[in-house]
Design a protein around this motif. Structure first.
Motif, PDB file in Angstrom:
ATOM      1  N   GLN A 481       0.820  -1.197   0.000  1.00 45.52           N
ATOM      2  CA  GLN A 481       0.000   0.000   0.000  1.00 45.52           C
ATOM      3  C   GLN A 481       0.862   1.258   0.000  1.00 45.52           C
ATOM      4  OE1 GLN A 481      -2.066   1.032   3.657  1.00 45.52           O
ATOM      5  NE2 GLN A 481      -3.965   1.398   2.506  1.00 45.52           N
ATOM      6  N   GLN A 482       1.907   1.253   0.824  1.00 48.17           N
ATOM      7  CA  GLN A 482       2.796   2.414   0.850  1.00 48.17           C
ATOM      8  C   GLN A 482       3.499   2.610  -0.485  1.00 48.17           C
ATOM      9  OE1 GLN A 482       5.345   1.584   4.169  1.00 48.17           O
ATOM     10  NE2 GLN A 482       3.796   2.124   5.720  1.00 48.17           N
ATOM     11  N   GLN A 483       3.903   1.500  -1.117  1.00 52.93           N
ATOM     12  CA  GLN A 483       4.565   1.600  -2.414  1.00 52.93           C
ATOM     13  C   GLN A 483       3.611   2.137  -3.475  1.00 52.93           C
ATOM     14  OE1 GLN A 483       6.312  -2.075  -3.673  1.00 52.93           O
ATOM     15  NE2 GLN A 483       7.211  -1.236  -5.537  1.00 52.93           N
ATOM     16  N   ASN A 484       2.359   1.669  -3.442  1.00 51.17           N
ATOM     17  CA  ASN A 484       1.374   2.161  -4.407  1.00 51.17           C
ATOM     18  C   ASN A 484       1.107   3.648  -4.204  1.00 51.17           C
ATOM     19  OD1 ASN A 484       1.148  -0.417  -5.470  1.00 51.17           O
ATOM     20  ND2 ASN A 484      -0.641  -0.940  -4.216  1.00 51.17           N
ATOM     21  N   GLN A 485       1.026   4.055  -2.935  1.00 53.92           N
ATOM     22  CA  GLN A 485       0.814   5.468  -2.664  1.00 53.92           C
ATOM     23  C   GLN A 485       2.000   6.310  -3.136  1.00 53.92           C
ATOM     24  OE1 GLN A 485       0.023   5.705   1.519  1.00 53.92           O
ATOM     25  NE2 GLN A 485      -2.085   4.915   1.347  1.00 53.92           N
ATOM     26  N   GLN A 486       3.202   5.774  -2.949  1.00 51.00           N
ATOM     27  CA  GLN A 486       4.391   6.488  -3.395  1.00 51.00           C
ATOM     28  C   GLN A 486       4.420   6.598  -4.912  1.00 51.00           C
ATOM     29  OE1 GLN A 486       8.012   4.747  -1.985  1.00 51.00           O
ATOM     30  NE2 GLN A 486       9.314   6.394  -2.744  1.00 51.00           N
ATOM     31  N   ASN A 487       4.094   5.490  -5.590  1.00 52.12           N
ATOM     32  CA  ASN A 487       4.073   5.521  -7.062  1.00 52.12           C
ATOM     33  C   ASN A 487       3.005   6.485  -7.569  1.00 52.12           C
ATOM     34  OD1 ASN A 487       6.103   3.594  -7.078  1.00 52.12           O
ATOM     35  ND2 ASN A 487       4.678   1.882  -7.294  1.00 52.12           N
ATOM     36  N   GLN A 488       1.872   6.477  -6.905  1.00 48.39           N
ATOM     37  CA  GLN A 488       0.803   7.384  -7.306  1.00 48.39           C
ATOM     38  C   GLN A 488       1.204   8.838  -7.092  1.00 48.39           C
ATOM     39  OE1 GLN A 488      -2.860   6.598  -5.312  1.00 48.39           O
ATOM     40  NE2 GLN A 488      -4.067   8.018  -6.549  1.00 48.39           N
ATOM     41  N   GLN A 490       4.325   9.962  -7.126  1.00 48.54           N
ATOM     42  CA  GLN A 490       5.313  10.286  -8.154  1.00 48.54           C
ATOM     43  C   GLN A 490       4.657  10.537  -9.506  1.00 48.54           C
ATOM     44  OE1 GLN A 490       8.104   7.056  -8.098  1.00 48.54           O
ATOM     45  NE2 GLN A 490       9.056   7.672  -6.151  1.00 48.54           N
ATOM     46  N   LYS A 491       3.682   9.715  -9.830  1.00 47.52           N
ATOM     47  CA  LYS A 491       2.978   9.903 -11.094  1.00 47.52           C
ATOM     48  C   LYS A 491       2.252  11.229 -11.124  1.00 47.52           C
ATOM     49  CE  LYS A 491      -0.444   7.730 -14.087  1.00 47.52           C
ATOM     50  NZ  LYS A 491      -1.382   6.596 -14.247  1.00 47.52           N
ATOM     51  N   GLN A 492       1.641  11.591  -9.994  1.00 45.36           N
ATOM     52  CA  GLN A 492       0.934  12.858  -9.919  1.00 45.36           C
ATOM     53  C   GLN A 492       1.900  14.035 -10.056  1.00 45.36           C
ATOM     54  OE1 GLN A 492      -1.383  13.232  -6.389  1.00 45.36           O
ATOM     55  NE2 GLN A 492      -2.302  15.190  -6.958  1.00 45.36           N
ATOM     56  N   ASN A 493       3.071  13.919  -9.394  1.00 46.34           N
ATOM     57  CA  ASN A 493       4.077  14.979  -9.525  1.00 46.34           C
ATOM     58  C   ASN A 493       4.574  15.099 -10.955  1.00 46.34           C
ATOM     59  OD1 ASN A 493       3.841  15.431  -6.779  1.00 46.34           O
ATOM     60  ND2 ASN A 493       5.573  14.095  -6.251  1.00 46.34           N
ATOM     61  N   LYS A 494       4.748  13.948 -11.611  1.00 43.27           N
ATOM     62  CA  LYS A 494       5.209  13.964 -12.995  1.00 43.27           C
ATOM     63  C   LYS A 494       4.174  14.595 -13.906  1.00 43.27           C
ATOM     64  CE  LYS A 494       6.930  10.933 -16.650  1.00 43.27           C
ATOM     65  NZ  LYS A 494       7.220   9.526 -17.038  1.00 43.27           N
ATOM     66  N   ASP A 495       2.904  14.246 -13.679  1.00 37.42           N
ATOM     67  CA  ASP A 495       1.842  14.836 -14.498  1.00 37.42           C
ATOM     68  C   ASP A 495       1.775  16.338 -14.289  1.00 37.42           C
ATOM     69  OD1 ASP A 495       1.245  12.320 -15.398  1.00 37.42           O
ATOM     70  OD2 ASP A 495      -0.404  11.993 -13.965  1.00 37.42           O
ATOM     71  N   ASN A 496       1.948  16.758 -13.033  1.00 39.22           N
ATOM     72  CA  ASN A 496       1.927  18.197 -12.765  1.00 39.22           C
ATOM     73  C   ASN A 496       3.083  18.900 -13.462  1.00 39.22           C
ATOM     74  OD1 ASN A 496      -0.312  17.833 -11.156  1.00 39.22           O
ATOM     75  ND2 ASN A 496       0.867  17.653  -9.265  1.00 39.22           N
TER      76      ASN A 496
END
Length: 573
Positions: A481-488, A490-496
């Motif tokens: 769960q923590q890894q998924n939250q971290q990936n999410q 990172q993905k959100q930061n990348k999209d931003n």
């Protein structure tokens, strides 16, 4: 209606014919012994004070009293019991949104299930208050009139589903209006309307309804449940989501702004419900501010105990049996006989009182029987009765938690398991309570709380392999769960970042277009400036030449018109 609460005691009525046969055998034996002395008529004349019928009457009275005493042990019940109580509290009407949008799972396990957990916790917080329940979607109706019977409130709450209302939608105004007409007429008592919804009001008029409730002295509290980002609505019984007419997946989002406006118009407060207990604490704090007053409560019971009438009949039969003497005109020893019968009567009455006073263990046995039969709601009622008899019985508290867990009332079950763990003295049973807490938390993806519960269970029972396995599995799930939250994240930061870069490139292109346009305008202006200027004389010469050319053209046209024209005809046939 008539019934026996404990009909198993009725099997003891078999003793009545057995005792009658024993009595008949003893009378025959007694007559045989008297015949040994001589003729029966002569023997009766020698015993003038002996009665032939009084012993039989006394025996029948005792036998009837015994039969009624067995019936008393079976606890006959009939009719309806109504009791009036005085309590000091508030009146609360809960309006629960059961539209299809409440099935969204952006709040674990779903918006509707989370709302039910909130209501259960709220009912557990109440002591001397009254509560009512209204469900609404496109229309509203009263599920439970305002009452002090909290057990019934929980039973009604467990059966609530969106399929109860065919007209879908969200009409908050209708729910608030119905709630304002559902309170009692008592003055001076705090009255609160708690609306639990995702805020998608499709009908309008909620602000006016809340303002009207406020004018009547009521407070409207809005509990917004869900996320503002939105979530799809699952279709019950399938793995698909609801779609609109164009085939697009319907996304349901919390309308916080509308909820805040309604709460402000109703003089209450807005509370956002998430996957924690902060909303519950905030709501309890808001309700504690309301004024409390002594209110009368009417409590109904399906069956009323009728043991009193049976007990009076038993007492009268025993008194009659005492007053009847076995010997004619017998006065000697009367006081001694009366004292002996009096003691027997008191013992029988004490036995009856002991049978009526049902202990907490009896309620636990009844609850266990209901639980094994799959009747979890009835088992919950029996366990709560056992707790009322003995609030420090850990077995009753633990079993109550199991019955709540079977009904998917997870938050209330956790509270009972925690209370059982504090009361329990046996490490093994305490370990089982913490194990169940871990299972519930793990099912709701509350891995941190589940891990702590499993660790506490292992401290009490280190040999529990099942708890150890669940602990390791829960740690892996927490890590995932923590890894998924971290990936999410990172993905959100990348999209931003990409969106920001695209915006910068777009601004640069726009500036470049402006520069190119400006250069084109400057070039045209320069060409106009560089174009040679024609003198006045040259312009007059060009004009005269054009006029002469036009004059010559007109003369040629006139000359051609005056010439004789001939034409060649062609036949059509």
């Amino acid at each position: 209606m008539f019934r026996f609460e404990d009909p198993i005691y009725l099997y003891a009525l078999v003793l009545i014919p057995v005792l009658a046969l024993i009595r008949w055998w003893m009378v025959i034996r007694q007559r045989k012994q008297l015949r040994r002395f001589g003729d029966m008529e002569l023997v009766r004349q020698l015993m003038p004070d002996v009665s032939r019928f009084r012993p039989l009457v006394k025996f029948c009275l005792l036998l009837t009293a015994l039969a009624l005493l067995i019936v008393l042990l079976a606890r006959p019940q009939m009719g309806t019991r109504i009791s009036h109580e005085k309590r000091t509290g508030i009146e609360t009407i809960i309006a629960l949104d059961i539209s299809n949008s409440m099935l969204a799972e952006d709040v674990a396990p779903s918006r509707l299930d989370r709302a039910k957990m909130m209501v259960e916790n709220l009912v557990d917080h109440f002591t001397d208050d009254k509560i009512g329940l209204i469900v609404f979607a496109g229309e509203a109706f009263v599920q439970l009139p305002i009452t002090s019977d909290f057990v019934s409130a929980k039973m009604f709450l467990s059966s609530i589903e969106p399929s109860m209302i065919e007209t879908q939608g969200t009409d908050i105004a209708a729910a608030i209006t119905m709630a304002t007409h559902s309170f009692t007429q008592e003055e001076g008592v705090g009255k609160a309307v708690i609306v639990i919804t995702d805020g998608e009001d499709h009908e309008g008029g909620a602000l006016e309804a809340a303002q009207e409730a406020k004018d009547k002295g009521m407070r409207v509290y809005m509990l917004g449940i869900g996320s503002t980002k939105g979530a799809p609505i699952p279709i019950p019984g399938s793995n698909d989501y609801m779609k609109d007419n164009t085939g697009e997946t319907v996304m349901s989002a919390l309308n916080e702004e509308m909820c805040k406006q309604v709460a402000e118009a109703g003089g209450g407060a807005y509370i956002h419900v998430e996957n924690n207990s902060n909303a519950q604490e905030q709501l309890n704090h808001e309700l504690d501010k309301l004024s409390k007053k002594e209110i009368s409560s009417t409590v109904y019971s399906d069956y009323d105990e009728q043991f009193q009438a049976v007990g009076i009949i038993v007492l009268l039969l025993l008194i009659a049996e005492i007053c009847i003497m076995e010997i004619k005109n017998q006065r000697i020893g009367k006081l001694h006989l009366f004292s002996r019968k009096k003691v027997a009567t008191m013992l029988l009455l004490l036995m009856a009182a002991g049978a009526y006073a049902q202990s907490d263990r009896d309620y636990i046995r009844q609850g266990n029987k209901q639980f094994r039969a799959g009747k979890y709601a009835e088992a919950e009622v029996d366990y709560r009765k056992a707790i009322e008899k003995n609030g420090k019985n850990p077995q009753a508290v633990y079993n109550l938690g199991n019955s709540l867990l079977a009904q998917k009332k997870d938050s209330a079950a956790i509270e009972q398991f925690q209370a059982a763990a504090k009361l329990e003295t046996s490490p093994l049973r305490r370990s089982a309570a913490y194990h169940n807490i871990g299972v519930i938390c793990q099912g709701h993806q509350m891995f941190g709380e589940a891990i702590e519960a499993y660790k506490e269970a292992l401290r009490n029972n280190p040999n529990d392999d099942e708890t150890r396995y669940n602990l390791e599995l829960c740690k892996r799930q927490q890590k995932q769960q923590q890894q998924n939250q971290q990936n999410q994240q990172q993905k959100q930061n990348k999209d931003n970042k990409d969106n920001k870069d695209n915006k910068d490139n777009k601004d640069q292109n726009k500036d470049q277009d402006k520069q190119d346009q400006q250069k084109q305008q400057d070039k045209e202006q320069q060409q106009k400036q560089d174009k040679p200027q024609m003198s006045k004389e040259n312009a007059e010469q060009l004009l005269n030449a054009a006029m002469q050319e036009e004059k010559n053209t007109q003369q040629r046209i006139k000359k051609a018109q005056h010439q004789k024209q001939t034409r060649k005809l062609q036949k059509n046939w």
